[in-house]
Write a protein that holds these residues in place. Structure first.
Motif, PDB file in Angstrom:
ATOM      1  N   PHE A  15      -9.953 -17.738  51.834  1.00 23.20           N
ATOM      2  CA  PHE A  15     -10.981 -16.779  51.400  1.00 23.20           C
ATOM      3  C   PHE A  15     -12.219 -16.786  52.302  1.00 23.20           C
ATOM      4  O   PHE A  15     -13.205 -16.112  52.011  1.00 23.20           O
ATOM      5  N   ASP A  16     -12.167 -17.568  53.397  1.00 23.98           N
ATOM      6  CA  ASP A  16     -13.381 -17.718  54.201  1.00 23.98           C
ATOM      7  C   ASP A  16     -13.884 -16.396  54.789  1.00 23.98           C
ATOM      8  O   ASP A  16     -15.084 -16.197  54.941  1.00 23.98           O
ATOM      9  N   LYS A  17     -12.946 -15.502  55.096  1.00 24.99           N
ATOM     10  CA  LYS A  17     -13.381 -14.262  55.775  1.00 24.99           C
ATOM     11  C   LYS A  17     -13.950 -13.220  54.815  1.00 24.99           C
ATOM     12  O   LYS A  17     -14.743 -12.381  55.216  1.00 24.99           O
ATOM     13  N   ASP A  18     -13.510 -13.238  53.556  1.00 24.89           N
ATOM     14  CA  ASP A  18     -13.900 -12.130  52.660  1.00 24.89           C
ATOM     15  C   ASP A  18     -14.166 -12.589  51.222  1.00 24.89           C
ATOM     16  O   ASP A  18     -13.935 -11.836  50.275  1.00 24.89           O
ATOM     17  N   ARG A  19     -14.668 -13.840  51.075  1.00 23.52           N
ATOM     18  CA  ARG A  19     -14.875 -14.373  49.724  1.00 23.52           C
ATOM     19  C   ARG A  19     -15.776 -13.454  48.888  1.00 23.52           C
ATOM     20  O   ARG A  19     -15.501 -13.209  47.708  1.00 23.52           O
ATOM     21  N   ALA A  20     -16.827 -12.934  49.492  1.00 21.65           N
ATOM     22  CA  ALA A  20     -17.760 -12.083  48.727  1.00 21.65           C
ATOM     23  C   ALA A  20     -17.051 -10.829  48.214  1.00 21.65           C
ATOM     24  O   ALA A  20     -17.273 -10.400  47.073  1.00 21.65           O
ATOM     25  N   ALA A  21     -16.171 -10.264  49.039  1.00 16.07           N
ATOM     26  CA  ALA A  21     -15.452  -9.049  48.621  1.00 16.07           C
ATOM     27  C   ALA A  21     -14.465  -9.364  47.488  1.00 16.07           C
ATOM     28  O   ALA A  21     -14.326  -8.582  46.535  1.00 16.07           O
ATOM     29  N   VAL A  22     -13.801 -10.523  47.602  1.00 19.11           N
ATOM     30  CA  VAL A  22     -12.864 -10.935  46.542  1.00 19.11           C
ATOM     31  C   VAL A  22     -13.608 -11.076  45.221  1.00 19.11           C
ATOM     32  O   VAL A  22     -13.156 -10.607  44.168  1.00 19.11           O
ATOM     33  N   SER A  24     -16.447  -9.704  44.407  1.00 17.66           N
ATOM     34  CA  SER A  24     -16.981  -8.439  43.877  1.00 17.66           C
ATOM     35  C   SER A  24     -15.866  -7.591  43.245  1.00 17.66           C
ATOM     36  O   SER A  24     -16.121  -6.857  42.294  1.00 17.66           O
ATOM     37  N   ARG A  25     -14.632  -7.742  43.709  1.00 12.71           N
ATOM     38  CA  ARG A  25     -13.521  -7.053  43.020  1.00 12.71           C
ATOM     39  C   ARG A  25     -13.356  -7.603  41.595  1.00 12.71           C
ATOM     40  O   ARG A  25     -12.995  -6.875  40.678  1.00 12.71           O
ATOM     41  N   GLU A 216      -5.185 -13.304  44.830  1.00 10.83           N
ATOM     42  CA  GLU A 216      -6.611 -13.339  44.496  1.00 10.83           C
ATOM     43  C   GLU A 216      -6.775 -13.100  42.987  1.00 10.83           C
ATOM     44  O   GLU A 216      -5.855 -12.595  42.330  1.00 10.83           O
TER      45      GLU A 216
END
Ligand SMILES: [Zn+2]
Length: 258
Positions: A15-22, A24-25, A216
């Motif tokens: 999740f290092d590249k897109d943890r914030a997006a995960v 927020s989903r 996720e």
């Protein structure tokens, strides 16, 4: 909170590249998350994540794979972390005789020590059990009154009843959607819904239709749909009951994710 993913590894490097997006989903779905520690380092990371987001809670613990790292100092550090207000359980703890990454006697000692910590702090546990059921049941029976989740339950109806008889909940995730798991589907059909909590074990165990890709928390909805089909219950009712079960078990309110 409409949904709860009771077992995620949000600190995982997947999740290092897109943890914030995960995350927020999850917020968009009104989905809360229990992010699980598997070592002292990952437990610290889980507590930090939970501290930054209202709808994320943490557990702290040493996974059976890492059992040989549990010494007195590690146990003291877990206890210190467990007193953080965002920590809602001890886990992931248990036995794994399939991969045997720590010696079995060492796994059993680490499991017993962390069960005792959970009892002392009055926290629920998240239990990992893989090809270790006999020792698992005997250690649990000796541990006294414990509450918690048998994470990624994969057994049959008989084993489900053993765990339910010990007062535990069953964590049901992506494998329920895999075609070969008919025995698990039969078991889940018979388990009372008030003893089931949803989980993903993300980034692992991705449900159909995303199997083969990274998992996720938002995919917990596919697990709920499968339970709904098996039980002939509306998916919204599966969400409502399993979320209520999770919030009660982990002793948390229903503040939304932010
Ligand atoms: Zn896990």
């Amino acid at each position: 909170m409409k949904w709860m993913d009771t077992h995620a590894h949000l600190d995982d490097k997947a999740f290092d590249k897109d943890r914030a997006a995960v995350i927020s989903r999850c917020a968009a779905l009104s989905l809360g998350i229990v992010t699980i520690g598997s070592s002292v380092t990952s437990s610290c990371a889980a507590v930090r994540l939970a501290g930054r987001h209202r709808g994320i809670w943490a557990t702290v613990g040493i996974h059976p794979h890492n059992a040989s790292s549990l010494d007195e100092a590690a146990l003291r550090e877990l206890e210190r972390l467990a007193k953080d207000e965002r920590v809602v359980g001890i886990g992931e703890i248990g036995l794994d005789y399939y991969r045997d990454l720590s010696p079995r006697p060492c796994q059993r000692d680490a499991f017993r020590a962390q069960l005792a910590l959970a009892v002392r702090l009055d926290l629920p546990v998240c239990i990992h059990n893989r090809e270790s059921t006999d020792d698992m049941l005997s250690i649990l029976r000796d541990a006294g009154t414990i509450r918690g989740v048998v994470h990624s339950f994969l057994g049959d109806g008989e084993l489900a009843n053993e765990f339910l008889g010990l007062g535990l909940h069953l964590g049901i995730g992506g494998p329920l959607t895999f075609p070969k798991n008919g025995i698990l589907r039969d078991a889940v059909r018979a388990v009372p819904l008030d003893r089931i909590v949803l989980e993903t074990d993300c980034p692992y165990l991705t449900p159909v239709p995303y199997r083969g890709r990274r998992n996720e928390p938002a995919y917990v909805t596919y697990v709920a749909e499968t339970i709904a089909e098996l039980k002939g219950i509306d998916p919204d009712d599966i969400a409502a009951t399993t979320t209520k079960n999770a919030l009660r078990l982990f002793g948390v309110g229903s503040g939304s994710l932010s």
